[in-house]
Design an enzyme around this catalytic site. Sequence first.
Site, short mmCIF file in Angstrom:
data_model
loop_
_atom_site.label_atom_id
_atom_site.label_comp_id
_atom_site.label_asym_id
_atom_site.label_seq_id
_atom_site.Cartn_x
_atom_site.Cartn_y
_atom_site.Cartn_z
CG HIS A 82 -1.70 1.08 1.37
ND1 HIS A 82 -2.90 1.44 0.70
CD2 HIS A 82 -1.34 2.37 1.89
CE1 HIS A 82 -3.32 2.54 0.99
NE2 HIS A 82 -2.71 3.30 1.88
CG ASP A 161 -12.35 3.40 6.05
OD1 ASP A 161 -12.02 4.25 6.58
OD2 ASP A 161 -11.98 3.18 4.64
NE ARG A 168 -10.89 10.06 9.06
CZ ARG A 168 -10.22 9.69 8.44
NH1 ARG A 168 -10.47 8.29 8.06
NH2 ARG A 168 -8.94 9.92 8.48
CB SER A 183 -8.92 4.88 7.30
OG SER A 183 -9.50 5.14 5.98
CE LYS A 187 -9.32 2.15 2.99
NZ LYS A 187 -9.47 3.51 2.95
N1 URA Z 1 -6.31 6.91 2.94
C1 URA Z 1 -7.21 6.03 3.57
O1 URA Z 1 -7.57 5.10 3.00
N2 URA Z 1 -7.86 6.46 4.80
C2 URA Z 1 -7.27 7.95 5.36
O2 URA Z 1 -7.80 7.93 6.24
C3 URA Z 1 -6.38 8.52 4.64
C4 URA Z 1 -5.86 8.06 3.34
#
Ligand code: URA
Length: 434
Positions: A82, A161, A168, A183, A187
């Site tokens: 990631h 999320d 947010r 967050s 995932k």
């Molecule tokens: N990327 C994400 O997936 N979540 C966040 O909160 C910030 C960046």
Amino acid sequence: MRAIDIIIKKREKKELTEEEIRFFINGFTAGEIPDYQAAAWAMAVLLNGMTPRETKDLTMVMVESGDILDLSEVAPNAVDKHSSGGVGDKTTLVVEPVVAACGLPVGKMSGRGLNFSGGTLDKMESIPGYRCDLNQDEFLNQLQEIGMVLTGQTADLAPADGELYALRDVTGTVDSIPLIASSIMSKKIAAGAHAIVLDVKIGLGAFMESLDLARELGELMVNIADLAGRKAVALLSDMNQPLGIAVGNALEVKEAIDTLHGNGPQSFWEHCQEVAAHMLIAGGKANDAEEGRELVEKAVQGGQAWERFLDLVSAQEGDVSYLKDPQKLPQAALIKTVNAPRSGFIKQIHARRVGETAVLLGAGREEKGESIDHGVGIEILREVGDRVEEGEPLLNIHAKDEGDFQAAEKALLEAHSWSETPVDPLPQIYEVIH
Ligand code: URA
């Protein structure tokens, strides 16, 4: 239990229990706790923080809010990566086939670009026919059959999320390290891989502008993975200047193709080698970074990594004739070189401004869902620390017309700053967090 008591408890800087976090997040996702209470809670978290235990509990509650992919039958040793996003970051296009060529499956779900930051799916869609919408069965079958997948989110992964992030985004509560960490990790954990390399970008073109903040985020994500029974390593890598030369979708695919043939820009290649080497260590194929880098080098020099990229694209219905003859990829109507306006050492190439200029040219989007132009973009020909003489080529702009070219030229020259005296090149990787 009442939502208001949980908000007040966080306002008073107290640690929430797992039950309280579960009650709050599940209630919010089910529509039983209204947005205004969730917004107040998110702001209390932003201001007062969360302990690692609370952050891990929040992550797992969000993981459990949707599907959780089980890769144990199809690819138990699959690794994932990631990147926290940036400008010119086409690393996945190179490291996924490289790592697969070294014998480790990679099942990856990527995202689209937004604002100054590019997205892997947009880059891959420069290749006609390439599908980024595999469903869960297709994901699992392809991972089992060819050991590689590169697609959008297949399933309902961590829907809590998705809801919380949308809230947010409009309540000034994105920039909280525990909320960002939970967050991202929710995932990644839901997507199933047991080993994950996190490329946390630092600098002018990244979410985290300082090394201290990036370190805090990296440490927290590695810690969450650990508590969740997964293995993660975080690389803190530079994003002050764009990564590599190309910024823009088809241009970045071409640079990835060059790199897979062993002809990529040196700094980008070194970055890919480092990320891939850490994926190989995490997946048990290499004992250390040196051995990992050697395996990566062999996979590229022997042509296996390139073959694997062709396999990946053809499995997802992309037309590989465009990869074999990259001149066929989308191209801008106008391609012009901008020469250096002065002599000197390059002190800074402001990555965020370069990314914003790519958006201005049409390579990215300001709002979700906007369409993009795959052919336009920028080639940044020189790096921070380079000595450049006045009149030497500095950048190429690929624009749809003269008006866009001129606006981009002005913005990009402003994004460069110069020094009379020598400037050190920027590091690639600042730290590795295990
Ligand atoms: N990327 C994400 O997936 N979540 C966040 O909160 C910030 C960046």
